[in-house]
Scaffold this motif. Sequence first.
Motif, short mmCIF file in Angstrom:
data_model
loop_
_atom_site.label_atom_id
_atom_site.label_comp_id
_atom_site.label_asym_id
_atom_site.label_seq_id
_atom_site.Cartn_x
_atom_site.Cartn_y
_atom_site.Cartn_z
N LYS A 287 0.76 -1.04 0.00
CA LYS A 287 -0.08 0.02 0.22
C LYS A 287 1.25 1.62 -0.21
O LYS A 287 0.26 2.02 -0.98
CB LYS A 287 -0.62 0.20 1.24
CG LYS A 287 -2.45 0.16 1.38
CD LYS A 287 -3.38 -0.31 1.84
CE LYS A 287 -3.16 0.09 3.24
NZ LYS A 287 -4.12 0.27 4.46
N LEU A 288 1.69 1.74 1.02
CA LEU A 288 2.80 2.42 0.89
C LEU A 288 2.97 3.19 -0.85
O LEU A 288 3.75 3.70 -0.44
CB LEU A 288 4.39 2.09 1.84
CG LEU A 288 3.31 2.38 3.11
CD1 LEU A 288 4.77 2.19 3.99
CD2 LEU A 288 3.04 3.57 3.65
N HIS A 289 3.84 1.42 -0.98
CA HIS A 289 3.96 2.20 -3.02
C HIS A 289 3.19 2.28 -3.73
O HIS A 289 3.23 1.89 -4.80
CB HIS A 289 4.62 0.26 -3.20
CG HIS A 289 6.26 -0.17 -2.63
ND1 HIS A 289 6.43 -0.35 -1.20
CD2 HIS A 289 7.16 -0.21 -2.57
CE1 HIS A 289 7.31 -0.62 -1.14
NE2 HIS A 289 7.65 -0.16 -2.00
N GLY A 290 1.77 2.37 -3.30
CA GLY A 290 1.03 2.76 -4.09
C GLY A 290 0.23 1.77 -4.55
O GLY A 290 -0.36 1.78 -6.20
N GLY A 291 0.38 0.19 -4.51
CA GLY A 291 0.04 -1.20 -5.01
C GLY A 291 -1.37 -1.60 -4.07
O GLY A 291 -1.47 -1.35 -3.35
N MET A 314 6.15 6.16 -13.89
CA MET A 314 5.61 7.68 -15.10
C MET A 314 4.34 7.75 -15.47
O MET A 314 4.22 8.39 -16.85
CB MET A 314 6.87 8.44 -15.56
CG MET A 314 7.92 8.70 -14.91
SD MET A 314 7.62 9.62 -14.24
CE MET A 314 7.33 11.20 -16.07
N THR A 315 3.48 6.23 -15.20
CA THR A 315 2.00 6.38 -16.55
C THR A 315 1.64 6.61 -15.12
O THR A 315 0.12 6.89 -15.66
CB THR A 315 2.55 4.80 -16.61
OG1 THR A 315 3.64 4.33 -17.16
CG2 THR A 315 1.86 4.56 -17.36
N SER A 316 1.35 6.25 -13.85
CA SER A 316 0.07 5.75 -13.03
C SER A 316 0.57 6.17 -11.71
O SER A 316 1.66 6.18 -11.33
CB SER A 316 -0.31 4.04 -12.95
OG SER A 316 -0.58 3.48 -11.47
N LYS A 317 -0.57 6.34 -10.87
CA LYS A 317 -0.30 7.28 -10.05
C LYS A 317 0.85 8.32 -9.23
O LYS A 317 2.10 8.20 -9.23
CB LYS A 317 0.40 6.82 -8.62
CG LYS A 317 -1.45 6.06 -8.69
CD LYS A 317 -1.47 4.99 -7.46
CE LYS A 317 -3.03 4.56 -6.71
NZ LYS A 317 -3.16 3.86 -6.01
N LYS A 318 1.11 9.19 -10.67
CA LYS A 318 2.28 9.69 -11.26
C LYS A 318 2.96 10.88 -9.85
O LYS A 318 3.61 10.61 -9.21
CB LYS A 318 2.63 10.98 -12.16
CG LYS A 318 2.55 10.24 -13.58
CD LYS A 318 2.87 11.25 -14.34
CE LYS A 318 2.26 10.57 -15.95
NZ LYS A 318 2.52 11.82 -16.56
N PHE A 319 1.73 11.56 -9.46
CA PHE A 319 2.07 12.47 -7.95
C PHE A 319 2.52 11.62 -6.53
O PHE A 319 3.54 12.17 -6.49
CB PHE A 319 0.59 13.19 -7.93
CG PHE A 319 0.94 14.50 -6.82
CD1 PHE A 319 1.40 15.28 -7.15
CD2 PHE A 319 0.21 14.00 -5.21
CE1 PHE A 319 1.43 16.49 -6.24
CE2 PHE A 319 -0.03 15.09 -4.61
CZ PHE A 319 0.73 16.92 -4.33
N TYR A 320 2.48 11.14 -6.61
CA TYR A 320 2.25 9.95 -5.00
C TYR A 320 3.79 9.36 -4.91
O TYR A 320 3.93 9.88 -4.23
CB TYR A 320 1.45 8.95 -4.59
CG TYR A 320 1.16 7.97 -4.23
CD1 TYR A 320 1.01 8.81 -2.28
CD2 TYR A 320 1.80 6.69 -4.29
CE1 TYR A 320 1.59 7.49 -1.08
CE2 TYR A 320 1.93 5.64 -2.80
CZ TYR A 320 2.63 6.65 -0.90
OH TYR A 320 2.43 5.89 -0.55
N ILE A 321 3.67 8.66 -6.73
CA ILE A 321 5.40 7.84 -6.58
C ILE A 321 6.32 9.30 -6.51
O ILE A 321 7.44 8.73 -6.10
CB ILE A 321 5.22 7.51 -7.96
CG1 ILE A 321 4.12 5.89 -7.69
CG2 ILE A 321 6.43 6.76 -8.53
CD1 ILE A 321 4.45 5.10 -6.71
N ASN A 322 6.10 10.50 -7.69
CA ASN A 322 6.73 11.34 -7.25
C ASN A 322 7.32 12.18 -5.88
O ASN A 322 8.57 11.97 -5.39
CB ASN A 322 6.50 12.60 -8.20
CG ASN A 322 7.06 11.97 -9.06
OD1 ASN A 322 7.77 11.50 -10.42
ND2 ASN A 322 6.01 12.51 -10.63
N SER A 323 6.00 11.92 -5.39
CA SER A 323 5.86 12.22 -3.25
C SER A 323 7.37 11.68 -2.99
O SER A 323 7.69 11.82 -2.14
CB SER A 323 5.05 12.20 -3.05
OG SER A 323 4.18 11.19 -2.75
#
Length: 341
Positions: A287-291, A314-323
């Motif tokens: 979950k912490l990895h956005g998955g 760079m394809t999905s959940k861009k904002f969260y992953i970049n944070s």
Amino acid sequence: MKKSHSLLFLILAFIFAQIAWMGLLGLWIYWYVSNYIIFEQVGDKLSPQIALDSPNVFVFVGGIVLIVLIAVAMFFIFRNLTVHIKLTKLYDNFIANITHELKSPLSSIQLYLETLNVKEVPLEKRNDFLRLMMKDANRLNKLINSILEISRLEQKRIAHDYHVYDTDEIVLQLVRNSAEQFKLPKNALNINGSASCKCVLDKDAMQIVFDNLTDNAIKYSKQPVEISVKLARNPKKFMIEFSDKGIGISQKYHNKIFQKFNRIDNKDIPNVKGTGLGLYWVKEIIKLHGGKITAYSEGKEKGTNFIIELPIYMTSKKFYINSLLRRTAKKEKIMVETDGE
Ligand code: ADP
């Protein structure tokens, strides 16, 4: 027996509360209607020239809304209470399990030490004792670490070292590390498929995920373990299917196994010990990895498949992953600065 009593108590309390609020609603309507009639009659007597057009709809609706709000609040209170009771019960089980898990290696170490202390033990046997004590100490160490890591995870202090990786390479590496750690024979692991994309991971945290899945595959297989890992992707997500050919999980438990402290009473393998924290932990890390992770099994003795879905970089959940990446960069910058001082 105790469990069914508390469940019955909850159901009765819920029914009683529902009857109480319905009664309240009925009383409110009765009060409103009778008052309205009295007001109208008194009004007619005092000043018949004033015509009352309609009953005060706002007061009526307001009262009903209030009562419905009370009912909704009651529903949430009951739901929380149920969850709380369930968690307390699971926590009690956890304490019983963990106490046993901590005590049994400790007592066995104590026994070997006492024997070595009071008896002249032949060298070969002494070495055997030392080997067994090391094994028990390792077991204790693993268990204590897992409890410590769980509490770190609860405070979200874990998984703060995110970097971009090639999916196929990193999964291969992590799965092979776990296989090595658990000393799996070479032919027990089969990796296939390819996702050929990038993803953002905390390597140490994901290692914990694969270690837990591998550990479970071994624990919950009666025959020598067979693990297969399949990689795939869709336009947004990267998928890892981790399967074993073990005892399987019946459908009603597919979601429950991810809950904290939850263990299935496996009569087929009664001696398998655990804390019920492994999969909870796995789910939280993913979950912490956005998955997300789901479990699927065709039933008893049909093996278990865990499907992990992670966002493609760079394809999905861009904002969260970049944070996540920004947070890591910030942490690394602070570390470089404090090292330089
Ligand atoms: P633990 O293994 O400590 O009991 P977990 O959270 O790792 O806790 O797993 C929860 C439950 O899910 C286990 O008690 C077990 O019944 C079930 N389970 C987990 N992995 C598997 C698997 N690969 N095959 C069958 N059952 C599994």
